[in-house]
Design a protein around this motif. Structure first.
Motif, PDB file in Angstrom:
ATOM      1  N   UNK A 111      20.168  42.311  22.220  1.00 39.34           N
ATOM      2  CA  UNK A 111      18.963  43.065  21.913  1.00 39.34           C
ATOM      3  C   UNK A 111      17.708  42.288  22.297  1.00 39.34           C
ATOM      4  N   UNK A 112      17.748  40.974  22.045  1.00 41.34           N
ATOM      5  CA  UNK A 112      16.552  40.157  22.238  1.00 41.34           C
ATOM      6  C   UNK A 112      16.336  39.732  23.679  1.00 41.34           C
ATOM      7  N   UNK A 113      17.373  39.776  24.513  1.00 40.88           N
ATOM      8  CA  UNK A 113      17.297  39.194  25.854  1.00 40.88           C
ATOM      9  C   UNK A 113      16.110  39.694  26.683  1.00 40.88           C
ATOM     10  N   UNK A 114      15.859  41.010  26.777  1.00 38.16           N
ATOM     11  CA  UNK A 114      14.720  41.449  27.602  1.00 38.16           C
ATOM     12  C   UNK A 114      13.375  40.944  27.075  1.00 38.16           C
ATOM     13  N   UNK A 115      13.244  40.861  25.768  1.00 44.08           N
ATOM     14  CA  UNK A 115      11.986  40.413  25.173  1.00 44.08           C
ATOM     15  C   UNK A 115      11.812  38.909  25.354  1.00 44.08           C
ATOM     16  N   UNK A 116      12.926  38.190  25.313  1.00 41.43           N
ATOM     17  CA  UNK A 116      12.863  36.751  25.542  1.00 41.43           C
ATOM     18  C   UNK A 116      12.449  36.468  26.994  1.00 41.43           C
ATOM     19  N   UNK A 117      12.975  37.270  27.912  1.00 39.78           N
ATOM     20  CA  UNK A 117      12.613  37.107  29.319  1.00 39.78           C
ATOM     21  C   UNK A 117      11.134  37.416  29.542  1.00 39.78           C
ATOM     22  N   UNK A 118      10.638  38.498  28.923  1.00 37.91           N
ATOM     23  CA  UNK A 118       9.218  38.846  29.048  1.00 37.91           C
ATOM     24  C   UNK A 118       8.344  37.751  28.438  1.00 37.91           C
ATOM     25  N   UNK A 119       8.785  37.211  27.325  1.00 45.44           N
ATOM     26  CA  UNK A 119       8.031  36.163  26.647  1.00 45.44           C
ATOM     27  C   UNK A 119       7.926  34.919  27.521  1.00 45.44           C
ATOM     28  N   UNK A 120       9.039  34.529  28.130  1.00 44.40           N
ATOM     29  CA  UNK A 120       9.023  33.351  28.993  1.00 44.40           C
ATOM     30  C   UNK A 120       8.135  33.580  30.213  1.00 44.40           C
ATOM     31  N   UNK A 121       8.208  34.770  30.787  1.00 39.47           N
ATOM     32  CA  UNK A 121       7.392  35.075  31.963  1.00 39.47           C
ATOM     33  C   UNK A 121       5.907  35.089  31.615  1.00 39.47           C
ATOM     34  N   UNK A 129      19.801  31.449  21.913  1.00 39.35           N
ATOM     35  CA  UNK A 129      19.444  31.635  23.316  1.00 39.35           C
ATOM     36  C   UNK A 129      18.249  30.750  23.640  1.00 39.35           C
ATOM     37  N   UNK A 130      18.136  30.403  24.915  1.00 39.38           N
ATOM     38  CA  UNK A 130      17.028  29.569  25.381  1.00 39.38           C
ATOM     39  C   UNK A 130      16.757  29.876  26.843  1.00 39.38           C
ATOM     40  N   UNK A 146      -2.792  32.228  21.674  1.00 41.10           N
ATOM     41  CA  UNK A 146      -2.181  33.043  22.726  1.00 41.10           C
ATOM     42  C   UNK A 146      -0.666  33.084  22.570  1.00 41.10           C
ATOM     43  N   UNK A 147      -0.064  31.934  22.253  1.00 42.12           N
ATOM     44  CA  UNK A 147       1.385  31.886  22.088  1.00 42.12           C
ATOM     45  C   UNK A 147       1.832  32.682  20.869  1.00 42.12           C
ATOM     46  N   UNK A 148       1.092  32.563  19.767  1.00 39.68           N
ATOM     47  CA  UNK A 148       1.442  33.329  18.563  1.00 39.68           C
ATOM     48  C   UNK A 148       1.401  34.819  18.862  1.00 39.68           C
ATOM     49  N   UNK A 149       0.359  35.267  19.559  1.00 40.79           N
ATOM     50  CA  UNK A 149       0.242  36.689  19.886  1.00 40.79           C
ATOM     51  C   UNK A 149       1.417  37.149  20.746  1.00 40.79           C
ATOM     52  N   UNK A 150       1.785  36.350  21.757  1.00 42.26           N
ATOM     53  CA  UNK A 150       2.902  36.715  22.623  1.00 42.26           C
ATOM     54  C   UNK A 150       4.216  36.737  21.849  1.00 42.26           C
ATOM     55  N   UNK A 151       4.417  35.762  20.972  1.00 37.54           N
ATOM     56  CA  UNK A 151       5.634  35.718  20.160  1.00 37.54           C
ATOM     57  C   UNK A 151       5.711  36.922  19.224  1.00 37.54           C
ATOM     58  N   UNK A 152       4.589  37.294  18.636  1.00 32.22           N
ATOM     59  CA  UNK A 152       4.582  38.434  17.718  1.00 32.22           C
ATOM     60  C   UNK A 152       4.887  39.738  18.443  1.00 32.22           C
ATOM     61  N   UNK A 153       4.389  39.890  19.675  1.00 34.61           N
ATOM     62  CA  UNK A 153       4.710  41.082  20.461  1.00 34.61           C
ATOM     63  C   UNK A 153       6.217  41.142  20.746  1.00 34.61           C
ATOM     64  N   UNK A 154       6.777  40.011  21.151  1.00 32.03           N
ATOM     65  CA  UNK A 154       8.216  39.973  21.433  1.00 32.03           C
ATOM     66  C   UNK A 154       9.034  40.230  20.168  1.00 32.03           C
ATOM     67  N   UNK A 155       8.638  39.626  19.050  1.00 30.86           N
ATOM     68  CA  UNK A 155       9.349  39.834  17.789  1.00 30.86           C
ATOM     69  C   UNK A 155       9.285  41.294  17.369  1.00 30.86           C
ATOM     70  N   UNK A 156       8.121  41.933  17.557  1.00 26.77           N
ATOM     71  CA  UNK A 156       7.989  43.344  17.204  1.00 26.77           C
ATOM     72  C   UNK A 156       8.922  44.210  18.050  1.00 26.77           C
ATOM     73  N   UNK A 157       9.078  43.851  19.325  1.00 30.98           N
ATOM     74  CA  UNK A 157       9.996  44.594  20.186  1.00 30.98           C
ATOM     75  C   UNK A 157      11.434  44.470  19.722  1.00 30.98           C
ATOM     76  N   UNK A 158      11.837  43.263  19.359  1.00 28.81           N
ATOM     77  CA  UNK A 158      13.205  43.060  18.855  1.00 28.81           C
ATOM     78  C   UNK A 158      13.406  43.823  17.554  1.00 28.81           C
ATOM     79  N   UNK A 159      12.403  43.819  16.687  1.00 27.52           N
ATOM     80  CA  UNK A 159      12.512  44.532  15.416  1.00 27.52           C
ATOM     81  C   UNK A 159      12.647  46.032  15.640  1.00 27.52           C
TER      82      UNK A 159
END
Length: 250
Positions: A88-98, A118-119, A232-245
């Motif tokens: 579930x998290x893989x696409x959001x993790x990829x977007x976050x890294x990019x 995952x990493x 900036x990192x917190x905002x990006x992490x929160x967007x990714x976390x919201x997607x996973x949720x």
């Protein structure tokens, strides 16, 4: 180890005893260590170890020590508790890294440790010790602090009452200081570390919640410095976390 020295123990029992001789504090063992920790005689331990090496579940290093093989990691990653969330998290993790260029992590609490599910490595050269399947101290990592802040009271109390290992000169080991940090994590919704797990590496992390609001995982990013990029990192992490949720709610 239970069952290892039992004359009636089956081959399966003895094989399990050999595999359980390895843990996060005993990652590399000599044959004598495997025998001692499994409760088997050295000849029996050697026979089993050789079969496990042939099957790719253990690996023999040039210095005659044994480590867990890739085959065992691959099997472990098929566990439902990890596979579903990782997928579930893989696409959001990829977007976050990019979006951030940082090394990003997905992690869960495993007892009193943080387990990295995952990493994805970042573009910058920042020292990172975590790998998929690694278990690290909760108090010394960003994802670990998030998970510890939202852990059950018995877990939180046990960790705070234990002797917290000092991984680097900057690791927080004073229970009062750590407790205050965890309170801020619950208040602010994110955690940070400053070279507490690895010199030259800082991290920031946020929780991932189930539909019932229980924290089920943490998302983290590792960078060289948080002085300018933390918001900036917190905002990006929160967007990714919201997607996973959102995926978890489905």
């Amino acid at each position: 180890m239970a069952g290892g020295s039992d004359p009636g123990a089956s081959l399966v029992d003895r094989t399990v005893a050999v595999l359980r001789a390895f843990d996060d504090r005993h990652r590399r063992l000599r044959l004598a260590d495997v025998a001692a920790r499994s409760g088997l005689t050295p000849p029996t331990a050697l026979r089993i170890v050789r079969r496990l090496v042939a099957g790719g579940l253990l690996e023999r290093r040039p210095d005659a020590t044994y480590v867990v093989g890739r085959g065992l990691w691959d099997l472990g990653l098929l566990a439902p508790v990890q596979t579903g969330l990782r997928e579930l998290a893989a696409p959001y993790l990829q977007d976050l890294q990019a979006a951030t260029g940082a090394t990003v992590h997905l992690a869960q609490r495993d007892g009193d440790r943080v387990l990295y599910l995952d990493r994805l490595s970042g573009r910058a050269s920042v020292p990172v010790v975590s790998r998929v399947g690694t278990r690290l101290p909760l108090h010394a990592t960003g994802v670990g602090k998030v998970l510890l802040a939202h852990a059950p009271e018995e877990v939180l109390g046990r960790v705070l009452e234990s002797e917290l290992p000092r991984v680097t000169a900057f690791t927080v080991t004073a229970p009062r200081v750590l407790s205050a940090q965890l309170a801020r994590v619950r208040r602010d919704g994110w955690a940070t570390t400053q070279e507490e797990m690895t010199l030259g590496a800082c991290s920031v992390a946020v929780p991932v919640r189930r539909p019932d609001a229980r924290v089920v995982a943490a998302l983290g990013a590792v960078v060289a410095s948080l002085r300018r990029d933390r918001p900036r990192l917190v905002a990006a992490l929160e967007v990714a976390a919201a997607g996973i949720e959102r995926e978890l709610r489905r």
